[in-house]
Design a protein around this motif. Sequence first.
Motif, mmCIF file in Angstrom:
data_model
loop_
_atom_site.group_PDB
_atom_site.id
_atom_site.type_symbol
_atom_site.label_atom_id
_atom_site.label_comp_id
_atom_site.label_asym_id
_atom_site.label_seq_id
_atom_site.Cartn_x
_atom_site.Cartn_y
_atom_site.Cartn_z
ATOM 1 N N VAL A 28 -0.628 26.763 20.330
ATOM 2 C CA VAL A 28 -1.079 27.203 19.017
ATOM 3 C C VAL A 28 -1.279 28.712 19.006
ATOM 4 N N SER A 29 -1.942 29.238 20.049
ATOM 5 C CA SER A 29 -2.206 30.682 20.104
ATOM 6 C C SER A 29 -0.913 31.480 20.178
ATOM 7 N N HIS A 30 0.032 31.000 21.003
ATOM 8 C CA HIS A 30 1.294 31.739 21.112
ATOM 9 C C HIS A 30 2.068 31.688 19.799
ATOM 10 N N LEU A 31 2.184 30.509 19.214
ATOM 11 C CA LEU A 31 3.005 30.344 18.016
ATOM 12 C C LEU A 31 2.516 31.190 16.855
ATOM 13 N N PHE A 32 1.196 31.274 16.675
ATOM 14 C CA PHE A 32 0.661 31.992 15.520
ATOM 15 C C PHE A 32 0.183 33.408 15.831
ATOM 16 N N LEU A 33 0.155 33.785 17.136
ATOM 17 C CA LEU A 33 -0.364 35.105 17.480
ATOM 18 C C LEU A 33 0.545 35.896 18.410
ATOM 19 N N TYR A 34 0.804 35.343 19.599
ATOM 20 C CA TYR A 34 1.425 36.133 20.659
ATOM 21 C C TYR A 34 2.949 36.143 20.619
ATOM 22 N N HIS B 3 0.357 47.400 9.173
ATOM 23 C CA HIS B 3 0.865 48.761 8.972
ATOM 24 C C HIS B 3 0.916 49.122 7.491
ATOM 25 N N PHE B 4 1.319 48.177 6.656
ATOM 26 C CA PHE B 4 1.434 48.431 5.222
ATOM 27 C C PHE B 4 0.072 48.790 4.628
ATOM 28 N N TRP B 5 -0.988 48.157 5.120
ATOM 29 C CA TRP B 5 -2.338 48.431 4.626
ATOM 30 C C TRP B 5 -3.052 49.494 5.464
ATOM 31 N N ASN B 6 -2.312 50.087 6.427
ATOM 32 C CA ASN B 6 -2.870 51.135 7.286
ATOM 33 C C ASN B 6 -4.118 50.657 8.037
ATOM 34 N N VAL B 7 -4.006 49.448 8.610
ATOM 35 C CA VAL B 7 -5.107 48.850 9.354
ATOM 36 C C VAL B 7 -4.771 48.854 10.842
ATOM 37 N N SER B 8 -5.691 49.354 11.663
ATOM 38 C CA SER B 8 -5.522 49.337 13.115
ATOM 39 C C SER B 8 -6.162 48.062 13.660
ATOM 40 N N PHE B 9 -5.389 47.314 14.447
ATOM 41 C CA PHE B 9 -5.875 46.027 14.926
ATOM 42 C C PHE B 9 -5.092 45.648 16.173
ATOM 43 N N VAL B 10 -5.714 44.912 17.067
ATOM 44 C CA VAL B 10 -5.032 44.419 18.265
ATOM 45 C C VAL B 10 -4.971 42.900 18.198
ATOM 46 N N VAL B 11 -4.104 42.320 19.013
ATOM 47 C CA VAL B 11 -3.962 40.871 19.015
ATOM 48 C C VAL B 11 -5.287 40.246 19.454
ATOM 49 N N PRO B 12 -5.876 39.370 18.642
ATOM 50 C CA PRO B 12 -7.143 38.727 19.030
ATOM 51 C C PRO B 12 -6.913 37.670 20.108
ATOM 52 N N GLU B 13 -8.023 37.180 20.687
ATOM 53 C CA GLU B 13 -7.889 36.239 21.788
ATOM 54 C C GLU B 13 -7.545 34.830 21.338
ATOM 55 N N SER B 14 -7.727 34.533 20.057
ATOM 56 C CA SER B 14 -7.445 33.188 19.564
ATOM 57 C C SER B 14 -7.160 33.222 18.073
ATOM 58 N N LEU B 15 -6.576 32.127 17.592
ATOM 59 C CA LEU B 15 -6.301 32.016 16.161
ATOM 60 C C LEU B 15 -7.604 31.985 15.371
ATOM 61 N N ALA C 232 -10.304 33.545 16.080
ATOM 62 C CA ALA C 232 -10.797 34.920 15.975
ATOM 63 C C ALA C 232 -10.064 35.681 14.873
ATOM 64 N N LEU C 233 -8.760 35.456 14.760
ATOM 65 C CA LEU C 233 -7.989 36.123 13.703
ATOM 66 C C LEU C 233 -8.488 35.703 12.327
ATOM 67 N N ILE C 234 -8.696 34.400 12.160
ATOM 68 C CA ILE C 234 -9.150 33.884 10.869
ATOM 69 C C ILE C 234 -10.523 34.447 10.508
ATOM 70 N N GLU D 28 1.170 33.125 5.547
ATOM 71 C CA GLU D 28 1.991 33.377 6.719
ATOM 72 C C GLU D 28 1.871 32.249 7.736
ATOM 73 N N MET D 29 0.684 31.705 7.920
ATOM 74 C CA MET D 29 0.516 30.584 8.842
ATOM 75 C C MET D 29 1.307 29.370 8.353
ATOM 76 N N TRP D 30 1.277 29.135 7.057
ATOM 77 C CA TRP D 30 2.032 28.018 6.489
ATOM 78 C C TRP D 30 3.536 28.247 6.650
ATOM 79 N N ASN D 31 3.991 29.462 6.391
ATOM 80 C CA ASN D 31 5.414 29.767 6.520
ATOM 81 C C ASN D 31 5.899 29.561 7.949
ATOM 82 N N THR D 32 5.109 30.001 8.928
ATOM 83 C CA THR D 32 5.489 29.836 10.332
ATOM 84 C C THR D 32 5.591 28.361 10.694
ATOM 85 N N ALA D 33 4.575 27.587 10.323
ATOM 86 C CA ALA D 33 4.571 26.153 10.639
ATOM 87 C C ALA D 33 5.738 25.446 9.962
#
Length: 250
Positions: free
Chosen positions: A15-21, A34-46, A48-50, A70-75
Motif C-alpha cells: 500500500v505504501s509503495h503503490l500510493f507513495l514510493y 510544485h504547482f502550488w509551490n509546496v516543499s514536502f518530502v515523502v512521508p513514512e506512510s499513507l 501520514a500523507l492523509i 489521485e488515490m482513486w485514479n491510481t487504484a
Amino acid sequence: MDTLCPLCDKFSESVSHLFLYCEVVWGLWSRFLHFWNVSFVVPESLTALISVWIDLVPRSTIWTFILGAEMWNTAWFVYRFPDVKIPFDSLVGDPKVTDFEVSSKKSSSSLSHWVPPPSGFVKLNVDGDMVKGWSRGGIGGLLRDNDGVIFGSFSESVGPDPPIIAELLAIKRGLFLFVVSGFDSNGGLILESDCSTALQWIKNLGRCTPLFESMVKDIASLVVEQDVIVRHILRSVNWEANGLAKDGIG
C-alpha cells in the motif's frame, strides 16, 4: 505469483509503495506540490500523507479534492490495466505514452503487423537468432519513426553463444544505434523484442541468471539513462528484425 508493483515493475507491491514510493505515483504528487509551490518530502506512510495533506495548502477546496481523486485514479488504473507497466514520467510529462501502452496491450492478442510509435518517439525492433547447436548466430534491428521512416538498421553475425546472448547483444546494439542516431536528444524510444526472458531481466536485474548479470546490467543502465519504454511483442510482429538477424547468420 508476481508481487512487483504493477505500475513501475521494480519494487515489491504494498500500500505504501503503490500510493507513495512508486516513482510513477510520487511523480504525480510532486507535480501537484510544485504547482502550488509546496516543499514536502515523502512521508513514512499513507496515513501520514492523509493527515497532513489539507494543512499543506489551507483554504483551498481543489487541494482537498486532489488527494482523494489521485488515490482513486491510481487504484482504478491498477485494477483496470494490471499488465501495463508505466515508464517514469509518462503520466507526469507525456500522457499519450500511457495511451499507447494501453492500446497496444489491448490489441496484442490479435496484432499481426508493426504499429507505429506515438508522435515524438521512435521504435526499435530487435532480435537475435542462432543455428541449431549454437555454432553461429546473427542479430538484427531497425529504428523507425511514427511515419515508418527508417533511421538506421543493423544485421551482424555473432556466436557461438547461447540464444539468450544473441537476444541481449541485439538489444544492446540497438540501444547504441538509437544513441548515435541523434534522436535521443529530441524524443523518446520504445524498444520491442520477442524475447520475454531478456526483457524481464532488464526490468528486474534480480531475476537475471548470474552468468549474464554483467551484460544485463549494462543494458539496464542504458534503458534507465535514455528513459526507454520496453515492450514484449510476438515473433510474428517482429518478423522484420528476425529477418535481419537471420541475414546476419549468413
